[in-house]
Design a protein around this motif. Structure first.
Motif, PDB file in Angstrom:
ATOM      1  N   GLY A  42     -20.941 -17.242   1.677  1.00  0.00           N
ATOM      2  CA  GLY A  42     -20.611 -17.823   3.186  1.00  0.00           C
ATOM      3  C   GLY A  42     -19.539 -18.887   2.903  1.00  0.00           C
ATOM      4  O   GLY A  42     -19.199 -19.175   1.663  1.00  0.00           O
ATOM      5  N   THR A  43     -18.881 -19.049   3.787  1.00  0.00           N
ATOM      6  CA  THR A  43     -17.588 -19.939   3.779  1.00  0.00           C
ATOM      7  C   THR A  43     -17.563 -20.955   4.926  1.00  0.00           C
ATOM      8  O   THR A  43     -18.284 -20.809   6.160  1.00  0.00           O
ATOM      9  N   ILE A  44     -17.140 -22.319   4.747  1.00  0.00           N
ATOM     10  CA  ILE A  44     -17.033 -23.216   5.881  1.00  0.00           C
ATOM     11  C   ILE A  44     -15.783 -23.682   5.867  1.00  0.00           C
ATOM     12  O   ILE A  44     -15.123 -24.023   4.866  1.00  0.00           O
ATOM     13  N   THR A  45     -14.988 -23.991   7.105  1.00  0.00           N
ATOM     14  CA  THR A  45     -14.006 -24.626   7.196  1.00  0.00           C
ATOM     15  C   THR A  45     -13.843 -25.568   8.265  1.00  0.00           C
ATOM     16  O   THR A  45     -14.471 -25.459   9.241  1.00  0.00           O
ATOM     17  N   GLY A  46     -13.406 -27.123   8.159  1.00  0.00           N
ATOM     18  CA  GLY A  46     -13.511 -27.981   9.391  1.00  0.00           C
ATOM     19  C   GLY A  46     -12.565 -29.074   8.807  1.00  0.00           C
ATOM     20  O   GLY A  46     -11.820 -29.203   8.069  1.00  0.00           O
ATOM     21  N   THR A  47     -12.890 -30.097   9.430  1.00  0.00           N
ATOM     22  CA  THR A  47     -12.251 -31.448   9.498  1.00  0.00           C
ATOM     23  C   THR A  47     -13.447 -32.565   9.090  1.00  0.00           C
ATOM     24  O   THR A  47     -14.420 -32.479   9.340  1.00  0.00           O
ATOM     25  N   CYS A  48     -12.948 -33.629   8.525  1.00  0.00           N
ATOM     26  CA  CYS A  48     -13.666 -34.853   8.055  1.00  0.00           C
ATOM     27  C   CYS A  48     -12.985 -36.014   8.750  1.00  0.00           C
ATOM     28  O   CYS A  48     -11.630 -36.319   8.700  1.00  0.00           O
ATOM     29  N   ASP A  49     -13.818 -36.847   9.686  1.00  0.00           N
ATOM     30  CA  ASP A  49     -13.151 -37.946  10.306  1.00  0.00           C
ATOM     31  C   ASP A  49     -13.370 -39.264   9.199  1.00  0.00           C
ATOM     32  O   ASP A  49     -13.820 -39.159   8.022  1.00  0.00           O
ATOM     33  N   ALA A  50     -12.573 -40.478   9.567  1.00  0.00           N
ATOM     34  CA  ALA A  50     -12.858 -41.838   9.072  1.00  0.00           C
ATOM     35  C   ALA A  50     -14.275 -42.016   8.605  1.00  0.00           C
ATOM     36  O   ALA A  50     -14.450 -42.913   7.558  1.00  0.00           O
ATOM     37  N   ARG A  55     -16.887 -31.762  10.929  1.00  0.00           N
ATOM     38  CA  ARG A  55     -17.158 -30.805  12.006  1.00  0.00           C
ATOM     39  C   ARG A  55     -16.389 -29.496  11.555  1.00  0.00           C
ATOM     40  O   ARG A  55     -15.424 -29.478  11.123  1.00  0.00           O
ATOM     41  N   LEU A  56     -17.269 -28.544  11.435  1.00  0.00           N
ATOM     42  CA  LEU A  56     -17.152 -27.369  10.741  1.00  0.00           C
ATOM     43  C   LEU A  56     -17.243 -26.138  11.454  1.00  0.00           C
ATOM     44  O   LEU A  56     -18.324 -26.071  12.372  1.00  0.00           O
ATOM     45  N   ALA A  57     -16.882 -25.022  10.957  1.00  0.00           N
ATOM     46  CA  ALA A  57     -17.152 -23.567  11.605  1.00  0.00           C
ATOM     47  C   ALA A  57     -17.617 -22.736  10.056  1.00  0.00           C
ATOM     48  O   ALA A  57     -16.963 -23.103   9.205  1.00  0.00           O
ATOM     49  N   TYR A  58     -18.631 -22.143  10.278  1.00  0.00           N
ATOM     50  CA  TYR A  58     -19.130 -21.176   8.894  1.00  0.00           C
ATOM     51  C   TYR A  58     -19.321 -19.713   9.632  1.00  0.00           C
ATOM     52  O   TYR A  58     -19.580 -19.479  10.531  1.00  0.00           O
ATOM     53  N   THR A  59     -19.222 -18.936   8.499  1.00  0.00           N
ATOM     54  CA  THR A  59     -19.850 -17.313   8.470  1.00  0.00           C
ATOM     55  C   THR A  59     -20.452 -17.282   7.157  1.00  0.00           C
ATOM     56  O   THR A  59     -20.115 -17.955   6.187  1.00  0.00           O
ATOM     57  N   GLY A  65     -27.189  -7.814   5.078  1.00  0.00           N
ATOM     58  CA  GLY A  65     -25.913  -7.084   5.490  1.00  0.00           C
ATOM     59  C   GLY A  65     -25.711  -7.832   7.084  1.00  0.00           C
ATOM     60  O   GLY A  65     -24.669  -7.567   7.549  1.00  0.00           O
ATOM     61  N   GLU A  66     -26.475  -8.605   7.614  1.00  0.00           N
ATOM     62  CA  GLU A  66     -26.244  -9.294   8.800  1.00  0.00           C
ATOM     63  C   GLU A  66     -24.890 -10.172   8.491  1.00  0.00           C
ATOM     64  O   GLU A  66     -24.987 -10.861   7.641  1.00  0.00           O
ATOM     65  N   VAL A  67     -24.146 -10.499   9.469  1.00  0.00           N
ATOM     66  CA  VAL A  67     -23.144 -11.478   9.536  1.00  0.00           C
ATOM     67  C   VAL A  67     -23.447 -12.267  10.429  1.00  0.00           C
ATOM     68  O   VAL A  67     -23.606 -12.006  11.513  1.00  0.00           O
ATOM     69  N   ILE A  68     -23.468 -13.508   9.999  1.00  0.00           N
ATOM     70  CA  ILE A  68     -23.779 -14.831  11.106  1.00  0.00           C
ATOM     71  C   ILE A  68     -22.617 -15.605  11.214  1.00  0.00           C
ATOM     72  O   ILE A  68     -21.978 -16.158  10.102  1.00  0.00           O
ATOM     73  N   ALA A  69     -22.276 -16.129  12.129  1.00  0.00           N
ATOM     74  CA  ALA A  69     -21.291 -17.077  12.529  1.00  0.00           C
ATOM     75  C   ALA A  69     -21.784 -18.471  13.468  1.00  0.00           C
ATOM     76  O   ALA A  69     -22.680 -18.230  14.198  1.00  0.00           O
ATOM     77  N   GLY A  70     -21.052 -19.447  13.166  1.00  0.00           N
ATOM     78  CA  GLY A  70     -21.401 -20.892  14.031  1.00  0.00           C
ATOM     79  C   GLY A  70     -20.762 -22.058  13.719  1.00  0.00           C
ATOM     80  O   GLY A  70     -19.570 -21.837  12.948  1.00  0.00           O
ATOM     81  N   HIS A  71     -21.252 -22.995  14.292  1.00  0.00           N
ATOM     82  CA  HIS A  71     -20.584 -24.344  13.863  1.00  0.00           C
ATOM     83  C   HIS A  71     -21.623 -25.357  13.719  1.00  0.00           C
ATOM     84  O   HIS A  71     -22.414 -25.351  13.968  1.00  0.00           O
ATOM     85  N   SER A  72     -21.261 -26.469  13.111  1.00  0.00           N
ATOM     86  CA  SER A  72     -22.107 -27.756  12.714  1.00  0.00           C
ATOM     87  C   SER A  72     -21.049 -28.891  12.799  1.00  0.00           C
ATOM     88  O   SER A  72     -19.969 -28.898  12.541  1.00  0.00           O
ATOM     89  N   THR A  73     -21.930 -29.845  12.940  1.00  0.00           N
ATOM     90  CA  THR A  73     -21.430 -31.250  12.884  1.00  0.00           C
ATOM     91  C   THR A  73     -22.468 -32.097  11.965  1.00  0.00           C
ATOM     92  O   THR A  73     -23.731 -32.002  12.096  1.00  0.00           O
ATOM     93  N   ASN A  74     -21.753 -32.320  10.916  1.00  0.00           N
ATOM     94  CA  ASN A  74     -22.706 -32.945   9.819  1.00  0.00           C
ATOM     95  C   ASN A  74     -22.156 -34.367   9.675  1.00  0.00           C
ATOM     96  O   ASN A  74     -21.248 -34.772   9.414  1.00  0.00           O
ATOM     97  N   SER A  75     -23.424 -35.327   9.739  1.00  0.00           N
ATOM     98  CA  SER A  75     -23.242 -36.780   9.690  1.00  0.00           C
ATOM     99  C   SER A  75     -23.773 -37.343   8.348  1.00  0.00           C
ATOM    100  O   SER A  75     -24.798 -36.938   8.188  1.00  0.00           O
ATOM    101  N   PRO A  76     -23.105 -38.031   7.495  1.00  0.00           N
ATOM    102  CA  PRO A  76     -23.411 -38.312   6.271  1.00  0.00           C
ATOM    103  C   PRO A  76     -24.491 -39.803   6.287  1.00  0.00           C
ATOM    104  O   PRO A  76     -24.330 -40.550   7.310  1.00  0.00           O
TER     105      PRO A  76
END
Length: 116
Positions: A42-50, A55-59, A65-76
Motif C-alpha cells: 500500500g502507499t499513502i501520499t498527502g500533506t501535513c499541516d502545522a 490529509r492523505l490519499a491511499y491505495t 488481488g483486490e485493489v482498494i483506494a480512498g482518503h483519510s484525515t489523521n489527527s495526532p
C-alpha cells in the motif's frame, strides 16, 4: 502539535494484524509505504499541516488481488508517551465504506510484527 513524521512507523492500535507503515516527510509533503497482514503493498501520499494533521490519499493491493483506494484525515493525539493517529477514512468504488481507526507509533526497538 508540531510533528515531523519522517522515519516514524505506525500500526493499528494494539498491534493489529501485522500491517505496518513507514512514513517520510519533506516540508508539508508526507508519504508512506505499508504492508503486512492481508496487505501485499500500500502507499499513502498527502500533506501535513502545522498542527500535525495529515490529509492523505491511499491505495492498496490485498492478498486476494483486490485493489482498494480512498482518503483519510489523521489527527495526532498523545496517549501516555505514545503518539496515536485518529484516522477518519473513506474508501471508494466497489469497496465504498467509511470508518475511524487508530494507529499507534511503533518504537524503533519493537519489531514490526510484534504485539504490544
Amino acid at each position: 502539535m508540531t510533528i515531523d513524521y519522517d522515519g516514524r512507523r505506525f500500526r493499528k492500535l494494539g498491534g493489529g494484524d501485522g500491517t505496518c507503515a513507514e512514513y517520510h516527510q519533506r516540508g508539508n509533503l508526507v508519504w508512506a509505504v505499508f504492508e503486512g497482514g492481508r496487505v501485499r503493498r500500500g502507499t499513502i501520499t498527502g500533506t501535513c499541516d502545522a498542527a500535525g494533521v495529515l490529509r492523505l490519499a491511499y491505495t492498496m493491493v490485498l492478498d486476494s488481488g483486490e485493489v482498494i483506494a480512498g482518503h483519510s484525515t489523521n489527527s495526532p493525539q498523545r496517549h501516555g508517551g505514545t503518539l496515536v493517529l485518529r484516522e477518519v477514512w473513506e474508501r471508494y468504488g466497489d469497496h465504498a465504506e467509511t470508518g475511524v481507526s487508530y494507529l499507534e507509533e511503533i518504537p524503533a526497538a519493537v519489531p514490526v510484527g510484534a504485539a504490544s
